[in-house]
Design a protein around this motif. Structure first.
Motif, PDB file in Angstrom:
ATOM      1  N   LEU A  37      96.815 -22.602 -24.421  1.00 58.41           N
ATOM      2  CA  LEU A  37      97.422 -21.068 -22.964  1.00 58.41           C
ATOM      3  C   LEU A  37      96.256 -20.898 -22.265  1.00 58.41           C
ATOM      4  O   LEU A  37      96.402 -20.421 -22.166  1.00 58.41           O
ATOM      5  CB  LEU A  37      97.919 -21.027 -23.641  1.00 58.41           C
ATOM      6  CG  LEU A  37      99.338 -20.842 -23.652  1.00 58.41           C
ATOM      7  CD1 LEU A  37      99.938 -19.531 -25.451  1.00 58.41           C
ATOM      8  CD2 LEU A  37     100.183 -20.523 -22.598  1.00 58.41           C
ATOM      9  N   GLN A  38      94.490 -20.689 -23.285  1.00 59.26           N
ATOM     10  CA  GLN A  38      93.871 -19.853 -22.902  1.00 59.26           C
ATOM     11  C   GLN A  38      92.412 -20.887 -22.480  1.00 59.26           C
ATOM     12  O   GLN A  38      91.198 -20.423 -21.802  1.00 59.26           O
ATOM     13  CB  GLN A  38      93.388 -19.220 -24.254  1.00 59.26           C
ATOM     14  CG  GLN A  38      94.042 -18.356 -24.596  1.00 59.26           C
ATOM     15  CD  GLN A  38      93.365 -17.616 -26.192  1.00 59.26           C
ATOM     16  OE1 GLN A  38      92.079 -17.169 -25.918  1.00 59.26           O
ATOM     17  NE2 GLN A  38      93.931 -18.197 -27.346  1.00 59.26           N
ATOM     18  N   SER A  39      93.459 -22.179 -21.618  1.00 60.31           N
ATOM     19  CA  SER A  39      92.359 -23.252 -21.217  1.00 60.31           C
ATOM     20  C   SER A  39      92.598 -22.544 -19.277  1.00 60.31           C
ATOM     21  O   SER A  39      93.425 -22.771 -19.130  1.00 60.31           O
ATOM     22  CB  SER A  39      92.562 -24.297 -21.361  1.00 60.31           C
ATOM     23  OG  SER A  39      93.300 -24.840 -20.852  1.00 60.31           O
ATOM     24  N   SER A  40      91.210 -22.952 -18.670  1.00 58.34           N
ATOM     25  CA  SER A  40      91.285 -22.910 -17.263  1.00 58.34           C
ATOM     26  C   SER A  40      92.411 -23.857 -16.843  1.00 58.34           C
ATOM     27  O   SER A  40      92.393 -24.114 -16.028  1.00 58.34           O
ATOM     28  CB  SER A  40      89.242 -23.094 -17.135  1.00 58.34           C
ATOM     29  OG  SER A  40      88.881 -24.162 -17.060  1.00 58.34           O
ATOM     30  N   LYS A  41      92.221 -25.017 -17.556  1.00 56.49           N
ATOM     31  CA  LYS A  41      92.404 -26.716 -17.104  1.00 56.49           C
ATOM     32  C   LYS A  41      94.610 -25.590 -17.335  1.00 56.49           C
ATOM     33  O   LYS A  41      95.084 -26.033 -16.108  1.00 56.49           O
ATOM     34  CB  LYS A  41      92.847 -27.965 -18.031  1.00 56.49           C
ATOM     35  CG  LYS A  41      93.570 -28.957 -17.668  1.00 56.49           C
ATOM     36  CD  LYS A  41      93.431 -30.086 -18.604  1.00 56.49           C
ATOM     37  CE  LYS A  41      94.077 -31.323 -17.812  1.00 56.49           C
ATOM     38  NZ  LYS A  41      93.913 -31.967 -19.116  1.00 56.49           N
ATOM     39  N   VAL A  42      95.120 -25.312 -17.669  1.00 55.56           N
ATOM     40  CA  VAL A  42      96.027 -24.903 -17.929  1.00 55.56           C
ATOM     41  C   VAL A  42      96.371 -23.679 -16.383  1.00 55.56           C
ATOM     42  O   VAL A  42      97.229 -23.749 -16.044  1.00 55.56           O
ATOM     43  CB  VAL A  42      96.689 -23.532 -19.336  1.00 55.56           C
ATOM     44  CG1 VAL A  42      97.962 -23.369 -18.477  1.00 55.56           C
ATOM     45  CG2 VAL A  42      97.179 -25.236 -19.802  1.00 55.56           C
ATOM     46  N   LEU A  43      95.810 -22.480 -16.830  1.00 54.44           N
ATOM     47  CA  LEU A  43      95.338 -22.012 -15.725  1.00 54.44           C
ATOM     48  C   LEU A  43      95.621 -22.409 -14.128  1.00 54.44           C
ATOM     49  O   LEU A  43      96.454 -22.254 -13.913  1.00 54.44           O
ATOM     50  CB  LEU A  43      94.781 -20.942 -15.915  1.00 54.44           C
ATOM     51  CG  LEU A  43      94.793 -19.338 -14.474  1.00 54.44           C
ATOM     52  CD1 LEU A  43      95.963 -18.615 -15.201  1.00 54.44           C
ATOM     53  CD2 LEU A  43      93.450 -19.179 -15.121  1.00 54.44           C
ATOM     54  N   HIS A  44      94.366 -23.346 -14.300  1.00 50.48           N
ATOM     55  CA  HIS A  44      94.521 -24.134 -12.925  1.00 50.48           C
ATOM     56  C   HIS A  44      95.644 -25.571 -12.131  1.00 50.48           C
ATOM     57  O   HIS A  44      95.710 -24.838 -11.394  1.00 50.48           O
ATOM     58  CB  HIS A  44      93.150 -24.594 -13.054  1.00 50.48           C
ATOM     59  CG  HIS A  44      91.934 -24.096 -13.049  1.00 50.48           C
ATOM     60  ND1 HIS A  44      90.600 -24.268 -13.288  1.00 50.48           N
ATOM     61  CD2 HIS A  44      91.656 -22.345 -12.726  1.00 50.48           C
ATOM     62  CE1 HIS A  44      89.751 -23.553 -13.009  1.00 50.48           C
ATOM     63  NE2 HIS A  44      90.480 -22.253 -12.591  1.00 50.48           N
TER      64      HIS A  44
END
Length: 618
Positions: free
Chosen positions: A566-573
């Motif tokens: 949840l805290q990874s940039s991959k998920v956010l992007h």
């Protein structure tokens, strides 16, 4: 109200106070940046008018006024201008340093594939303007001022983009802000390496010791804020006495400030304290609630929020007032128009930035070193590159460091001001002309990003002749109802249909929709994407973080891994890519469907979708 309802309500209030991952309105900082750019422009105009008014001498006298402190025989003093440039501007570089650290650790620059294009473009945008400047001034005494042309003013850049208002600027804005971060790093290194005074070893040793102490402050159980402040002031003094420009103390402190995305345990602890305060309001619980809320956000982000407005609305306007007061009398303008220093600055900022950034972007694409985000074209990059020639804050700052002759300083300031006006006009012209020559297709009529098995979440046969793409929102009741229709459509076509879900969280009407999208992506990394989606549709009224973790557990996810993802940039992007694609296509409602790449208009019941797909198969 039950305990569960209280927890939900407390969590909802807490979510509004947390950063982007937890659903803040992304338009808020943009409005602040535009206002800050307006303030900077206003004080620039005031400085120029004041310096050219009948009271021009008062401008010089005021900024030359000595201020200081005396204690017995000891006295420390500096002029008002140096107070702004050497002391107050340390806060500006502090905020820049905080942003740089945040971007590299949890922001856009954590994803190397995403960052490579703007990073390489920024490097070209630093080097080529300096080369262009030196072509005008090589071998002369003005060559030392090459650093004036390397930096872009982020505040003016964002403000100019808002004033011109190209359609759907989200991708371009992200690209330019990433570029600006690298640009700021380069400018700070140039100041440290080339524009510092004679170095003195003793104070610099003390500065290193203070930096080590600053790195250890995070281990203190309490009083971290006051300790940071005291050590930061000591570092500023050490650098000031050591011959290194003291504003770099701001960067040094910022790089050692902890930064992290909000962690589940801290957020849950804050919710528990808030619940206790709600049930029994008292001063002890109030202090605990306030402290737990602060600690759920990293110190980096709290300082950006706390100091940022003061820098934008006080420090930078004062800096403009102190440094932009160039005398525009006939003698100065005539000298500037025939000065290679002035023309070198204009050419470096206007031509160097445009050619450097645009050319580097084209080369990176040509040789496959990186890719532009979907919907971002080279002509858009060209318009943004032209606006990057607005070099103001750091350009004026370096003029004061690199040039001693007041007459030459005025010629350089004329160059910076003229270049900024020319860069704005050129950027406006590029956006307007290219859009007129090559007008965009009807927005949203076609799917702008093809289906990719490596990127998209697919149900059915990826090689099927028929495709159905849905842009949806997990908090939207209509999207929930559409799942039944989708099941019927898939059953009807079988292996002839490839179905894809993409995110379009409408946060203004569905405040928990982005959180749900992030949760779906995190579950998807464990192969539970559609299972998580169905569970969230089933319990749409309960999409707080405590519920999302429970749903992840219920569909078979490793909750600890789910929390990390949840805290990874991959998920956010992944979520933001879909949302920005939807913005480029001007999608305003969910669900929105694309049948074989063409936007479906009309009802989206099973029968209507089947008819639309069958018409494509003929």
């Amino acid at each position: 109200m039950t305990e569960s309802q209280q927890s939900t309500e407390s969590g909802s209030r807490l979510a509004k106070m947390l950063p982007r991952r937890f659903g803040n309105d992304p338009t808020a900082p943009r409005n602040g940046e535009n206002t800050a750019a307006g303030m900077l422009l206003l004080f620039t105009v005031i400085a120029i008018v004041w310096a050219n008014s009948p009271w021009a001498q008062t401008y010089t006298d005021f900024w030359g006024t000595e201020v200081g402190l005396s204690f017995g025989d000891a006295h420390v003093g500096m002029s008002m201008k140096h107070l702004v440039n050497d002391a107050l501007m340390a806060f500006f570089f502090f905020i820049v340093g905080l942003e740089v650290t945040s971007q590299f650790k949890i922001g856009e620059l954590t994803d190397r594939a995403r960052a490579v294009v703007p990073v390489l473009a920024a490097l070209a945008g630093l080097i080529l303007p300096a080369v262009v400047f030196l072509l005008f001034n090589f071998g002369g005494e003005d060559a030392v001022a090459w650093g004036v042309v390397i930096s872009t003013d982020t505040a003016f850049l964002v403000g100019a983009l808002a004033i011109i208002g190209p359609k759907f600027p989200a991708r371009l804005r992200t690209f330019l802000l990433t570029l600006a971060v690298v640009d700021d790093v380069g400018a700070l290194l140039v100041i440290a390496l080339f524009y510092s005074d004679e170095v003195k070893l003793g104070p610099l040793v003390a500065a290193v010791v203070l930096l080590v102490a600053l790195a250890l402050v995070r281990r203190l159980p309490a009083w971290r804020g006051p300790v940071y402040a005291v050590l930061a002031f000591g570092l500023w003094v050490a650098l000031y006495n050591g011959g290194v420009h003291p504003t770099l103390a701001g960067v040094g402190v910022a790089l050692l400030i902890p930064v992290f995305t909000p962690q589940r345990q801290r957020v849950e602890a804050a919710v528990e304290v808030i619940r206790a305060f709600r049930q029994s309001p008292n001063s002890e619980y109030a202090r605990d609630a306030s402290r737990s809320l602060r600690e759920s956000i990293s110190i980096n982000e709290r300082l950006q929020t706390g100091f940022g407005p003061y820098v934008s609305f006080l420090v930078l306007p004062l800096f403009a007032l102190a440094n932009a007061g160039v005398r525009l009398d006939g003698e100065t303008v005539t000298a500037a128009m025939s000065s290679t220093l002035t023309w070198g600055i204009i050419a470096g900022l206007v031509i160097g930035k445009l050619v450097g950034i645009t050319g580097a972007t084209a080369l990176v694409q040509r040789f496959g070193l990186g890719q532009l985000a979907p919907g971002l074209t080279l002509r858009r990059i060209a318009g943004g590159a032209a606006l990057s020639g607005i070099g103001f804050t750091i350009s004026l700052f370096i003029i004061d460091l690199a040039i001693e002759d007041p007459v030459k300083q005025d010629e350089a300031r004329v160059g910076v001001l003229a270049a900024s006006v020319a860069a704005f006009a050129l950027g406006w012209a590029i956006f307007r002309i290219t859009d007129r020559i090559s007008p965009p297709e009807a927005v949203g009529a076609k799917l702008i990003r093809p289906i990719s098995p490596e990127r998209d979440h697919i149900r059915g046969n990826p090689d099927a002749p028929l495709t159905l793409v849905e842009y949806g929102d997990y908090e939207c009741p209509f999207c929930s109802r559409a799942t039944g229709a989708i099941d019927q459509v898939r059953e009807y076509f079988g292996d002839r249909l490839c179905y894809v879900w993409r995110h379009l969280p409408l946060e203004k009407v569905h405040p928990r929709s982005k959180d749900a999208a992030l949760a779906a992506e995190a579950a998807g990394l464990q192969g539970k994407y559609f299972e998580m989606g169905r569970t969230m549709f089933e319990f749409q009224d309960y999409l707080e973080w405590e519920h999302l973790y429970r749903y992840a557990d219920s569909v078979g996810c490793d909750v600890r891994q789910f929390d990390e993802d949840l805290q990874s940039s991959k998920v956010l992007h992944r979520v933001e890519d879909d949302a920005q694609d939807a913005e480029l296509m001007d999608l305003q409602a969910v669900p929105t469907f694309f049948v074989n790449g063409k936007r479906h208009k009309g009802p989206w019941d099973a029968a209507s979708l089947i008819r639309a797909l069958e018409s494509e198969s003929r």
